[in-house]
Design an enzyme around this catalytic site. Structure first.
Site, PDB file in Angstrom:
ATOM      1  N   ASP A  98      35.038  41.659  48.391  1.00 22.22           N
ATOM      2  CA  ASP A  98      34.305  41.222  47.201  1.00 22.22           C
ATOM      3  C   ASP A  98      33.615  39.907  47.517  1.00 22.22           C
ATOM      4  OD1 ASP A  98      36.101  42.441  44.305  1.00 22.22           O
ATOM      5  OD2 ASP A  98      36.054  43.241  46.335  1.00 22.22           O
ATOM      6  N   ASP A 101      37.539  51.808  36.782  1.00 26.15           N
ATOM      7  CA  ASP A 101      38.627  50.842  36.623  1.00 26.15           C
ATOM      8  C   ASP A 101      39.470  51.320  35.453  1.00 26.15           C
ATOM      9  OD1 ASP A 101      36.422  48.029  37.291  1.00 26.15           O
ATOM     10  OD2 ASP A 101      37.662  49.207  38.659  1.00 26.15           O
TER      11      ASP A 101
END
Lengths: 243, 199
Positions: A10, A129
């Site tokens: 990330d 998610d």
């Protein structure tokens, strides 16, 4: 069948960051250095998530990906704020093999058929998610866990498969960053429903978690972040467990 | 003197990967769909990611289908992934479509073979081959369709998808095809690509 290891990196501006439950931004290193390190150590795939869509709009994405793809000869997936077919085109022409799209698929599922007609379904990794709300029930959140959708995670998996996505990447928000193990129940449920390959993300803290995952589920890929960025596990040990 | 390797530009494939890999290996890459440019190359690569109908139509639109048929005897041709599938007689992806017909046989869907999640995506070992690679070497595959050459002599390697054996590589005269992506299979993949080009 064997499972492949994926490094999830990330990025915020010029740093690799790592959060917990999709929140919190702890800087853990330089993206290019970490990616090269993981490649040399035998990671089978790289997922680059641009957390503030900071790489787009500037040509730095092209340069960044071009450098990475000139040195790392494994599949590269890029994600983070991708919305339109043009974003996808830009990503692919910059050196990505696949694109990861999450929030936009919920807001605008028609983009799926646009993308797969142009590039084939294998180019599209649909991210979900999922947050547990009760026994055997998970809901879908978007915008890095900040926005509700009203969707049931398992229903959404089925819908995405119908739409023709290439892979499902499922992240357990509850497990993510905690290093307490994977959400095996969620993964098994997704596994029963999905007609496309599954990438699991979120929860690994040690090799036993991986052994447990492999024993109890079958998924095609597992993404690792914390254990790599904090040097908790090395890639050859991870690969041995998965293969 | 760097060797010239042609990569066919027909609008498909992750071009940066294959061109990057070839440059990394020290070749001079000519990415083109112009005959005179490609004719400077002893080896031509037909890359490809995406769907068969689009692939074959894109080749036809720019006359590269004829080029590949005409120039085959003059140079080495390496088809990768969709590029290998396009060499065949016919594919059943999104209907029935004729391929280049350079190898007799069809391209079929895994969905009709077994009831498992498709595409086949991951790193798999090769079996039934004579390559000088270590036994446990794996290559990266990502495909929903697989080739079925009529003549088994053209099969140079196989692999398995959930215990079903399928053709992973072909060789016919100076034509090579790989279902896997050597340019995405790490350093081993690059070495493999290099030895295919140089030998």
């Amino acid at each position: 069948m064997k499972t492949r290891s994926i490094a999830r990196v990330d990025i915020k501006n010029e740093y690799v960051i790592k959060g917990i439950h999709l929140e919190g931004l702890r800087k853990v290193g330089n993206p290019k250095d970490l990616i090269q390190k993981y490649y040399k150590e035998g990671i089978k795939e790289i997922m680059i998530m641009d957390c503030v869509a900071s790489l787009y709009g500037r040509n730095s994405l092209f340069d960044f990906l071009k450098e990475i793809s000139n040195e790392c000869f494994v599949p590269i997936t890029i994600g983070g704020g991708l919305k339109t077919i043009n974003d996808v085109e830009f990503a692919l022409h910059s050196g990505a093999d696949k694109v990861y799209i999450n929030s936009e698929l919920v807001r605008n599922p028609s983009v799926i058929s646009e993308i797969i007609k142009m590039y084939g379904s294998q180019v599209l990794v649909a991210g979900i998610d999922a947050k547990k709300i009760s026994e055997s029930n998970w809901k879908v959140l978007i915008e890095s866990g900040r926005e509700e959708t009203g969707l049931d995670a398992l229903d959404w998996v089925a819908k995405l498969c119908e739409f023709g996505v290439g892979e499902i990447a499922i992240t357990s928000i509850d497990s993510e960053g905690c290093k307490n193990g994977f959400d095996i129940e969620l993964i098994n449920k997704v596994s029963q429903i999905s007609s496309v390959p599954i990438i699991v993300s979120g929860g690994c803290g040690n090799l036993t978690h991986i052994k447990d995952l492999i024993e109890k589920t079958y998924v095609e890929g597992v993404a690792f972040a914390s254990v790599l960025h904090y040097n908790i596990l090395n890639i050859s040990d991870i690969n041995k467990e998965l293969e | 003197m760097k060797k010239n390797i042609g990569v066919i530009d027909y609008g498909l494939g992750n071009i940066l990967s294959i061109c990057g890999a070839l440059e990394y290996l020290g070749y001079n890459v000519i990415f083109s769909n112009d005959r005179s440019s490609l004719n400077k190359c002893e080896t031509i690569i037909l890359p490809g990611v995406g769907a068969f109908p689009k692939g074959i139509n894109n080749l036809k639109k720019i006359g590269m289908d004829n080029y590949l048929r005409d120039e085959l005897s003059e140079r080495k041709l390496i088809g990768i992934c969709l590029g290998m599938q396009l060499l065949f007689s016919k594919s059943y992806e999104f209907g029935e479509h004729d391929g280049l017909g350079l190898i007799e046989g069809d391209v079929k869907s895994f969905k009709n073979l077994i009831d498992e999640r498709v595409p086949n995506i991951g790193w798999r070992k090769l079996i039934n081959h004579n390559y000088k690679i270590e036994k446990n070497t794996k290559f990266y595959f990502v495909h929903s369709f697989y080739v079925c050459p009529n003549n088994p002599n053209y099969i140079s390697a196989s692999s398995k998808f959930h215990n079903k054996t399928f053709t992973a590589a072909i060789k016919k005269d100076n034509m090579y095809g790989f279902q896997f992506h050597p340019e995405k299979s790490g350093e081993i993949g690059l070495e493999f690509l290099k030895s295919t080009i140089d030998n």
